[in-house]
Design an enzyme around this catalytic site. Sequence first.
Site, PDB file in Angstrom:
ATOM      1  N   TYR A  62       0.879  -1.159  -0.105  1.00 27.34           N
ATOM      2  CA  TYR A  62       0.009  -0.094  -0.066  1.00 27.34           C
ATOM      3  C   TYR A  62       0.938   1.193   0.020  1.00 27.34           C
ATOM      4  O   TYR A  62       1.844   1.253   0.721  1.00 27.34           O
ATOM      5  CB  TYR A  62      -0.976  -0.065   1.115  1.00 27.34           C
ATOM      6  CG  TYR A  62      -1.973  -1.211   1.237  1.00 27.34           C
ATOM      7  CD1 TYR A  62      -1.348  -2.441   1.919  1.00 27.34           C
ATOM      8  CD2 TYR A  62      -3.215  -0.761   1.027  1.00 27.34           C
ATOM      9  CE1 TYR A  62      -2.281  -3.386   1.954  1.00 27.34           C
ATOM     10  CE2 TYR A  62      -4.147  -1.796   1.091  1.00 27.34           C
ATOM     11  CZ  TYR A  62      -3.762  -3.290   1.572  1.00 27.34           C
ATOM     12  OH  TYR A  62      -4.599  -4.104   1.704  1.00 27.34           O
ATOM     13  N   HIS A  72      -5.910   2.178  -1.555  1.00 29.38           N
ATOM     14  CA  HIS A  72      -5.945   0.615  -2.082  1.00 29.38           C
ATOM     15  C   HIS A  72      -4.414   0.265  -2.308  1.00 29.38           C
ATOM     16  O   HIS A  72      -3.732   1.000  -2.498  1.00 29.38           O
ATOM     17  CB  HIS A  72      -6.775   0.586  -3.382  1.00 29.38           C
ATOM     18  CG  HIS A  72      -8.099   0.941  -3.351  1.00 29.38           C
ATOM     19  ND1 HIS A  72      -8.899  -0.253  -2.513  1.00 29.38           N
ATOM     20  CD2 HIS A  72      -9.043   1.736  -3.676  1.00 29.38           C
ATOM     21  CE1 HIS A  72     -10.398   0.313  -2.521  1.00 29.38           C
ATOM     22  NE2 HIS A  72     -10.553   1.317  -3.020  1.00 29.38           N
ATOM     23  N   LYS A 122      -4.047  -3.642  -9.917  1.00 30.85           N
ATOM     24  CA  LYS A 122      -2.796  -3.452  -9.276  1.00 30.85           C
ATOM     25  C   LYS A 122      -1.683  -3.906 -10.028  1.00 30.85           C
ATOM     26  O   LYS A 122      -2.117  -4.527 -11.044  1.00 30.85           O
ATOM     27  CB  LYS A 122      -2.858  -4.538  -7.759  1.00 30.85           C
ATOM     28  CG  LYS A 122      -3.778  -3.911  -6.822  1.00 30.85           C
ATOM     29  CD  LYS A 122      -3.913  -5.220  -5.760  1.00 30.85           C
ATOM     30  CE  LYS A 122      -5.143  -4.777  -5.006  1.00 30.85           C
ATOM     31  NZ  LYS A 122      -5.809  -3.782  -4.733  1.00 30.85           N
TER      32      LYS A 122
END
Lengths: 318, 181
Positions: free
Chosen positions: A232, A240, A271
């Site tokens: 993070y 997020h 991600k």
Amino acid sequence: MTVQDSLLAPDLPFPIFQISQTVRRYLLYDINTVTWLRRTHNILGVFIGSLPQSPQQNVFFGLPMELQPEEATLLVEKGLAFIADDFRTHKQAVRSPPRAMANYKATARKEALATAKAVTKQKQLKTQEVLQRLNVRQGTPDADNTVDNDEPDESIFDTSTQETSSRPVSSSVIPYSSTPTTSYPPIPTPSKQSSLPLPEVSASSYALFKHLHALGYFMSPGLRFGCQFSVYPGDPLRFHSHFLAMGHDWDEEIDILDLIGGGRLGTGVKKGWLIGGAVKNSDDNEKHVATSEDGQSEIGRKPGDFHVRTFCVEWSGM
Amino acid sequence: MGDLQPSALTAYIEASRPVGVLPQDSHHHALAAQVLHNLQYQHDWTDLRIHTDSSHSARPLLKPLVSGLPPHRIYVHPDEQIEMLKQSVQEKDVPSEREWVLPTHLRETWSLRKFAELFDGIDPVPPAENQASEEKPPFPTAKGGIGSRRGGKRLMLATVGDDSTVVYYVVHDGIVKPRQN
């Protein structure tokens, strides 16, 4: 550091309790330490304490907090903490001077009795209130009944209430059994002399963890995404995660299929799949040590420290 | 039963078999030719070429690389995405960038060392075949502005499967925050 921060900082080094010698787990029991670590050292840990009454609980856990082995290692290496043997500490604490234990027990009993008294008093007040209300309602239309009104009305309620209400609050009140939420008044903090060796961590994952931590990232366990750490860019309550990180040895053979699978999984959840590890022979990579790609200054690196290289994989969209 | 003709792809790979001694294995060159073929005919890339040597050091590249110009921008950095949204710039209005492509096969294994060596051997922008094509109409490319290259070195990991499927992934050198698609 503000005054408040320094007030809340635990005494350093603080103990990290290792439970079990076979499957090692590292626990923290002190909420001040936990919040201080999260705020000032980007250490998240995982809360594992559940309520005894809901064994199926899988959210909203509380103390104790379990640290990842990498987190525990980092804290010990930084000199902030030491590893304490939970078993030995507990045994010693239980064998603590009898007077302290007796004092503690007396205090607990006193508190429990006070609680019981307060509850009884509250009950009595309520009963009287209700009785008065009934008196007022029934008393006004029928004046004759007012005399014996008290008797039948009180009999509605069980006799035990009557008995206690007739007497002043006395020692006959049974003290409540109290369950203290903290155990630290009588248990002394373990001494640093009894510290255990460092946790066993894989060199590759620890190098990556340390590198990302030094850059200010927060890491939580990555099991739910099939990686080692979810990374993070700030506190997970506000951000997020950006990366799914996987530590590798410098010469470890990485299956292309794993990179593709990771890249696809990461892109699916917005991600990046991040692989990284410590650089082995430094002669090739001296250039990179001097000018780290992230602009992070290399000053203060100990000779034992390593340079870490990272690569991010994303789906290209074609 | 007539004569079996090799497929167009096989014929292409055969035809593009390099002559002379090269620093990489011939099967890697076949792989590079296959990826180049895929880029050219399936993804409409132009100005494609195969690189065997590092552009700034004397050492040969670990594996042959392909470079080319995609028909539209392949990678848009998240910060640039935000700026483009703010200034309401369409993605098609931003000139495309020349990209590195690393041809691999699904059954290969790679290591951090190999990736590091490869990245150390390349420039951020692949050199173009003819310099003319590089002179694109200059968009306002102030450093950090829209149209400027961001995110450090990157290459496209092209992976060929056994059924000739080619998938493309972007690999960045270093920590680059992900795109918000």
